[in-house]
Design an enzyme around this catalytic site. Structure first.
Site, mmCIF file in Angstrom:
data_model
loop_
_atom_site.group_PDB
_atom_site.id
_atom_site.type_symbol
_atom_site.label_atom_id
_atom_site.label_comp_id
_atom_site.label_asym_id
_atom_site.label_seq_id
_atom_site.Cartn_x
_atom_site.Cartn_y
_atom_site.Cartn_z
ATOM 1 N N HIS A 264 -16.330 18.696 -9.643
ATOM 2 C CA HIS A 264 -16.343 19.897 -8.808
ATOM 3 C C HIS A 264 -16.096 21.152 -9.661
ATOM 4 O O HIS A 264 -16.896 22.100 -9.651
ATOM 5 C CB HIS A 264 -15.264 19.772 -7.723
ATOM 6 C CG HIS A 264 -15.155 20.961 -6.825
ATOM 7 N ND1 HIS A 264 -15.771 21.015 -5.590
ATOM 8 C CD2 HIS A 264 -14.513 22.146 -6.972
ATOM 9 C CE1 HIS A 264 -15.502 22.191 -5.029
ATOM 10 N NE2 HIS A 264 -14.743 22.897 -5.848
ATOM 11 N N GLU A 265 -15.003 21.150 -10.412
ATOM 12 C CA GLU A 265 -14.675 22.335 -11.224
ATOM 13 C C GLU A 265 -15.726 22.567 -12.304
ATOM 14 O O GLU A 265 -16.011 23.713 -12.664
ATOM 15 C CB GLU A 265 -13.273 22.206 -11.840
ATOM 16 C CG GLU A 265 -12.118 22.096 -10.838
ATOM 17 C CD GLU A 265 -12.061 23.214 -9.793
ATOM 18 O OE1 GLU A 265 -12.467 24.350 -10.092
ATOM 19 O OE2 GLU A 265 -11.626 22.928 -8.654
ATOM 20 N N HIS A 268 -18.338 24.773 -10.946
ATOM 21 C CA HIS A 268 -17.940 26.188 -11.012
ATOM 22 C C HIS A 268 -18.093 26.706 -12.448
ATOM 23 O O HIS A 268 -18.558 27.818 -12.687
ATOM 24 C CB HIS A 268 -16.461 26.351 -10.632
ATOM 25 C CG HIS A 268 -16.181 26.255 -9.164
ATOM 26 N ND1 HIS A 268 -16.778 27.071 -8.228
ATOM 27 C CD2 HIS A 268 -15.330 25.458 -8.461
ATOM 28 C CE1 HIS A 268 -16.298 26.770 -7.023
ATOM 29 N NE2 HIS A 268 -15.430 25.792 -7.133
ATOM 30 N N GLU A 294 -18.911 27.988 -4.286
ATOM 31 C CA GLU A 294 -18.574 26.644 -3.808
ATOM 32 C C GLU A 294 -19.823 25.781 -3.643
ATOM 33 O O GLU A 294 -19.755 24.567 -3.733
ATOM 34 C CB GLU A 294 -17.781 26.711 -2.497
ATOM 35 C CG GLU A 294 -16.337 27.169 -2.648
ATOM 36 C CD GLU A 294 -15.513 26.344 -3.637
ATOM 37 O OE1 GLU A 294 -15.784 25.143 -3.814
ATOM 38 O OE2 GLU A 294 -14.607 26.925 -4.261
HETATM 39 ZN ZN LIG Z 1 -14.208 24.927 -5.633
#
Ligand SMILES: [Zn+2]
Length: 499
Positions: A264-265, A268, A294
């Site tokens: 997830h990170e 980003h 997101e």
């Molecule tokens: Zn996030």
């Protein structure tokens, strides 16, 4: 005109240096500062926030922005967007009295430590007074905007996602609830006889770290321009595209928790690392709206990280690196990482129930701001909603209302970004699949194709383009929740063999 542009650049540079220093402090507070040292660092955050505030509210800066805005036609696209954004920010920030701004900055910096302790001790009462103040500040700041025709929560939501309001979100969540809750019921019916998850077992943290680093790098995160560390709540920080930082939280007996939070990170992080060179040094050198940000992390986490093709591409090569893989097979892994099971913790929720967790937070924020929910009652309200939507009730507040750091940081109105992120992600994925054979690229380890597609259409623009405009241009449609709902239905009907 040249003179004014030059001076504007100088002041922006100064502001960016302060903001980057604030970023480093934030990073330090969440990764290494000793508990007793947090007081001092919080004060430093308050002090520097004021310096940043002073620049953008100084008479010189206000006059510069006013002048440049009036002569917008002579600016290039990048400068024009910077000035537009700045004019908007000044409009908002200058309505907040300086002492309140400083008080609020210190309050949110301090409250993170308070939240951590309250969570560790499972004691909501330690946290609630600060939380009340944070909500009060947010409401007050929104009122200062003087937009009498708008609801307070709508003003707050607009900060994170331009044009988003309760009307749209109510409609969206009700469509989602209407589809997901029945699907969830069907799956739970099928789940009755299945055994408890078998992929989570003790894996020492060093082994987890090694595998997570491999995953980030494999997905395309550039470690020459980025680092990783540990924190209670995973997050991404970017100073500029050459210094992007990710954190992960490791839990020894739940190795897949750090794996999916790392993916997830990384999503980003890749976004930030791919912002266009022409934007460096400007205020636009970072990702777009929170919902769009997101969407990138949720895309990597779910559409990529929870797909069969992704694991096919890496499974055999990592069997010796990550022992869990040796003990199970890929079919089992795929099923387990997509196991639907109502649970307490949002960050560990499966893809299907995830948005229900967001819906709970959205309804609570809305209720508090509208004066329908008292902060004192939050633990109770939380548990009631968990029971209603997910059918499970946490035994402790640590697993309930105290689980997320967002409110402690002052991020009221942020949670809907995650749900919007899911919707954007599914919509973008639908278009991406028309442009290329995503599964074949994943199976063959060609992650750069996917990263390149996202770079050219989204990342490169940083904050230069508005999210709504980008989504329209890439997918040919406005925000359209049906792709997300279709994606979930298709995926889970297959996995659970539903008709
Ligand atoms: Zn996030």
């Amino acid at each position: 005109m040249k003179k004014e542009v030059k001076r504007f650049r100088e002041l922006i540079k100064e502001k960016k240096l302060i903001d980057s220093s604030l970023g480093i402090l934030q990073w330090d507070l969440e990764t290494t500062t000793p508990r007793k040292g947090k007081e001092l660092l919080s004060e430093m955050v308050g002090y520097l926030s004021m310096k940043s505030y002073d620049i953008v509210t100084s008479e010189e800066f206000l006059n510069l922005v006013k002048f440049l805005k009036a002569n917008e036609k002579e600016l290039d696209d990048i400068q024009r967007k910077e000035i537009d954004d700045m004019a908007e920010e000044i409009e908002k920030i200058s309505k907040i009295p300086p002492h309140e701004y400083q008080e609020y900055s210190e309050l949110t910096a301090k409250t993170q430590g308070v939240w951590e302790e309250a969570k560790a001790k499972n004691d909501f009462s330690m946290f609630k007074e600060n939380l009340k103040k944070i909500f009060e500040f947010n409401i007050k700041f929104a009122e200062y905007q003087g937009k009498k025709d708008k609801k307070i929560y709508d003003i707050i939501l607009d900060e994170y996602e331009k044009g988003m309001d309760t009307e749209k979100l109510d409609e969206f969540f009700s469509a989602l609830r209407g589809e997901i809750v029945p699907l969830l019921k069907k799956i739970m019916e099928k789940n009755k006889n299945s055994k408890i998850s078998c992929i989570n077992r003790t894996v020492n943290i060093d082994e987890q770290k090694k595998f997570n680093r491999f995953l980030s790098e494999y997905l395309g995160f550039d470690f020459n321009r980025g680092v990783t560390a540990e924190s209670e709540h995973p997050f991404t920080l970017n100073l500029d595209k050459n210094d992007v930082r990710l954190t992960t939280k490791y839990i020894e007996n739940i190795p897949f928790s750090s794996i999916f939070s790392t993916i997830h990170e990384t999503g980003h992080g890749i976004y930030e690392q791919q912002v266009g060179d022409d934007l460096q040094g400007t205020t636009l050198a970072t990702g777009g709206s929170m919902g769009l940000h997101e969407s990138q992390s949720r895309f990597y986490e779910n559409m990529i990280g929870r797909s069969m093709s992704f694991w096919k591409g890496i499974y055999d090569k990592n069997i010796d690196v990550f022992p869990v893989l040796k003990e199970i097979n890929i079919d089992k892994l795929y099923r387990e990482i997509n196991r639907v099971e109502p649970s307490f913790i949002r960050t560990e929720a499966d893809e299907l129930t995830y948005s229900l967790h967001i819906m709970i937070r959205y309804e609570i924020e809305k209720g508090i701001i509208n004066g329908e929910i008292e902060i004192d009652d939050l633990p109770e309200v939380w548990n009631k909603k968990m029971e209603e939507y997910l059918g499970v009730v946490p035994e402790t507040d640590r697993d309930g209302v105290l689980q997320d750091v967002h409110w402690a940081c002052g991020l009221i109105g942020y949670f809907p970004s995650y749900a919007l992120g899911n919707v954007y992600a599914a919509q973008l994925y639908n278009t991406m699949k028309k442009d290329m054979d995503v599964n074949s690229h994943l199976e063959n380890g060609k992650l750069d194709r996917i990263k390149g597609w996202l770079r050219d259409r989204i990342h490169i623009y940083g904050k230069l383009r508005e999210t709504a405009e980008l989504i329209q241009e890439i997918t040919g449609e406005e925000l359209e929740p049906k792709y997300y709902i279709e994606y979930l239905k298709e995926k889970y009907s297959k996995i659970y063999d539903l008709d």
